[in-house]
Design a protein around this motif. Sequence first.
Motif, PDB file in Angstrom:
ATOM      1  N   LEU A   7      34.372  44.605  47.672  1.00  0.00           N
ATOM      2  CA  LEU A   7      34.602  45.477  46.524  1.00  0.00           C
ATOM      3  C   LEU A   7      36.084  45.670  46.237  1.00  0.00           C
ATOM      4  O   LEU A   7      36.525  45.620  45.080  1.00  0.00           O
ATOM      5  N   LEU A   8      36.893  45.868  47.267  1.00  0.00           N
ATOM      6  CA  LEU A   8      38.326  46.077  47.073  1.00  0.00           C
ATOM      7  C   LEU A   8      38.994  44.819  46.532  1.00  0.00           C
ATOM      8  O   LEU A   8      39.806  44.882  45.600  1.00  0.00           O
ATOM      9  N   LYS A   9      38.637  43.657  47.098  1.00  0.00           N
ATOM     10  CA  LYS A   9      39.218  42.404  46.610  1.00  0.00           C
ATOM     11  C   LYS A   9      38.794  42.121  45.171  1.00  0.00           C
ATOM     12  O   LYS A   9      39.583  41.626  44.364  1.00  0.00           O
ATOM     13  N   GLN A  10      37.553  42.440  44.857  1.00  0.00           N
ATOM     14  CA  GLN A  10      37.065  42.234  43.492  1.00  0.00           C
ATOM     15  C   GLN A  10      37.835  43.130  42.519  1.00  0.00           C
ATOM     16  O   GLN A  10      38.202  42.700  41.415  1.00  0.00           O
ATOM     17  N   TRP A  26      41.275  41.686  42.029  1.00  0.00           N
ATOM     18  CA  TRP A  26      41.200  40.461  41.232  1.00  0.00           C
ATOM     19  C   TRP A  26      41.090  40.796  39.743  1.00  0.00           C
ATOM     20  O   TRP A  26      41.884  40.320  38.919  1.00  0.00           O
ATOM     21  N   ILE A  27      40.110  41.631  39.397  1.00  0.00           N
ATOM     22  CA  ILE A  27      39.887  41.948  37.987  1.00  0.00           C
ATOM     23  C   ILE A  27      41.061  42.736  37.424  1.00  0.00           C
ATOM     24  O   ILE A  27      41.551  42.452  36.313  1.00  0.00           O
ATOM     25  N   SER A  28      41.545  43.727  38.177  1.00  0.00           N
ATOM     26  CA  SER A  28      42.696  44.507  37.711  1.00  0.00           C
ATOM     27  C   SER A  28      43.922  43.619  37.560  1.00  0.00           C
ATOM     28  O   SER A  28      44.697  43.773  36.609  1.00  0.00           O
ATOM     29  N   GLY A  29      44.083  42.674  38.488  1.00  0.00           N
ATOM     30  CA  GLY A  29      45.218  41.758  38.417  1.00  0.00           C
ATOM     31  C   GLY A  29      45.207  40.926  37.156  1.00  0.00           C
ATOM     32  O   GLY A  29      46.259  40.699  36.526  1.00  0.00           O
ATOM     33  N   TYR A  30      44.030  40.460  36.760  1.00  0.00           N
ATOM     34  CA  TYR A  30      43.939  39.663  35.527  1.00  0.00           C
ATOM     35  C   TYR A  30      44.442  40.465  34.333  1.00  0.00           C
ATOM     36  O   TYR A  30      45.273  39.985  33.543  1.00  0.00           O
ATOM     37  N   PHE A  31      43.965  41.691  34.179  1.00  0.00           N
ATOM     38  CA  PHE A  31      44.340  42.475  33.004  1.00  0.00           C
ATOM     39  C   PHE A  31      45.794  42.941  33.061  1.00  0.00           C
ATOM     40  O   PHE A  31      46.457  43.051  32.031  1.00  0.00           O
ATOM     41  N   LEU A  32      46.299  43.185  34.258  1.00  0.00           N
ATOM     42  CA  LEU A  32      47.715  43.527  34.367  1.00  0.00           C
ATOM     43  C   LEU A  32      48.589  42.336  34.003  1.00  0.00           C
ATOM     44  O   LEU A  32      49.616  42.490  33.330  1.00  0.00           O
ATOM     45  N   GLN A  33      48.188  41.140  34.421  1.00  0.00           N
ATOM     46  CA  GLN A  33      48.992  39.956  34.130  1.00  0.00           C
ATOM     47  C   GLN A  33      49.019  39.616  32.649  1.00  0.00           C
ATOM     48  O   GLN A  33      50.039  39.173  32.129  1.00  0.00           O
ATOM     49  N   VAL A  77      30.533  38.251  40.340  1.00  0.00           N
ATOM     50  CA  VAL A  77      31.146  37.234  39.485  1.00  0.00           C
ATOM     51  C   VAL A  77      32.090  37.904  38.502  1.00  0.00           C
ATOM     52  O   VAL A  77      31.776  38.969  37.956  1.00  0.00           O
ATOM     53  N   PHE A  78      33.260  37.296  38.267  1.00  0.00           N
ATOM     54  CA  PHE A  78      34.207  37.814  37.278  1.00  0.00           C
ATOM     55  C   PHE A  78      34.414  36.797  36.161  1.00  0.00           C
ATOM     56  O   PHE A  78      34.935  35.712  36.377  1.00  0.00           O
ATOM     57  N   PHE A  79      33.952  37.159  34.973  1.00  0.00           N
ATOM     58  CA  PHE A  79      34.275  36.450  33.744  1.00  0.00           C
ATOM     59  C   PHE A  79      34.989  37.444  32.838  1.00  0.00           C
ATOM     60  O   PHE A  79      34.407  38.489  32.491  1.00  0.00           O
ATOM     61  N   GLU A  80      36.194  37.152  32.429  1.00  0.00           N
ATOM     62  CA  GLU A  80      36.944  38.095  31.608  1.00  0.00           C
ATOM     63  C   GLU A  80      36.274  38.368  30.273  1.00  0.00           C
ATOM     64  O   GLU A  80      36.475  39.415  29.649  1.00  0.00           O
TER      65      GLU A  80
END
Length: 466
Positions: free
Chosen positions: A261-264, A267-274, A317-320
């Motif tokens: 959960l923490l890594k997920q 990951w998702i927060s990192g995408y939107f921050l980037q 699964v992460f799909f933006e």
Amino acid sequence: MPALAVAAYWSCLLVAFVALRLNLSDVLFNIDELIPIKVSEAMRARDQLDPNWKFADLPWFWNRDQYNFYFYNIVAHGTVTLGSWLGAAPLPALRLANVVLQLCALGFAVDALRRLGTGAFGVAVGGALLAVAPGLVQDAGMARPESLLYLVSAVHVWILTLRLGELKRALLFGLALGVGCAIKVTYLTTGSLLMIAWLLSWDVRSWLLGTVALCAGVALGFAMAAPYAVLHPGVFMDGLAALAETYNSGLPPHSLPQFDLLKQARWISGYFLQLYGPVLAAALAAPFLLAGRQRRVAVAAVVFAALVLVYFIGKAVFFERNFSHVLIPLLLTAALAVAALRSFAWRFAATALLVFYMGYWSAQIAMATHDRDTAVARFEAANGLAPSERLPFDTSVDRKVPGRCDTVALIDHNDQWSGDFLAQLEAQGYRPIARYRGRFGALVTSTLHTYLDSDVHYLRCPDSKR
């Protein structure tokens, strides 16, 4: 602001908006783009507007009854049919339709800002942010339902700004919400926009009638947009079950080797921050800078986005693209925050930061879309590379070491699967000799890698493999 300057600004913005998105290529970017085409073919063959995937030639997509993307597939069928009358191939027709849908979304979005009283500057900022938002630019080039969802979500923000009685607003909001749910069932979370606005401004005693009106609107909107799903609810639920199975079990490289959960969340927060860092900061600041109706809309948008984030962090699964219905409310909230700054210098500087930050990535997306087939070939020609074996991305998942070979090419989506397999190959004597750098190699794993442009490692095979 002089009328001529306003006209010049919007003319330039519309040109940039279309230029970043327009792609009439017939090249398939991902296998999902075959869904609306094959479903359309099946509906035409059966002479029936029943978009059940079971009747389409889609054996690789759970060969079973399902109505996923129902209303989008109906809209796509109309688009493909019209395109065929005009001599256009299905993919270019669907991609052109995406641009039209997003232009309509832009119209509703900027009118919502106007109705909120943000002024000409705020409306102009909102238009600029929508023009260069990476998600909108990427999705315009895909024959998928996201561009239609952008339009529906813009309509929802627009409905919040209309001067209506709350019962009428609830019914109208519900109608649009039902249509959105007929495209993607997770669009139902958009209902939180209205519910949060009620919490901030409405008489709690009137919630019951409002909720009844909202639910009636959802039911009517869904029934109008997806009638066969209402007639065959089991088929609709089958499709949801197939999706749930994927999202709960994982789909490399869009899932971690072991769900955490923490890594997920990182990951998702990192995408939107980037890709959207300054926009997120502006949106979070908006509730503290605004008042009245603007503040209510801003708070609703931020809480709505947070709820969607929490929901999808819990999926394997992460799909933006699953956050597509969140983007326009957040972008408009950021525009409201920028327009609320007192100093013109600060407003101008904040606008420039947001536009250029997102615009850089949107330009990369637009360029990758147009040269994706030739960039790697040019790199290989320039470096004298002729791989004897090109390893598909799922090789990193299966850890299948090549047999006899001279040089191998390994795709790297900046994911743990690729990294672990690359380390395994090097430990077995495969020697790195070159690396193609994709436009998105530094970003966390997303469909920007898998659909558009990934790094590629070239390794010389050990003597034992030759």
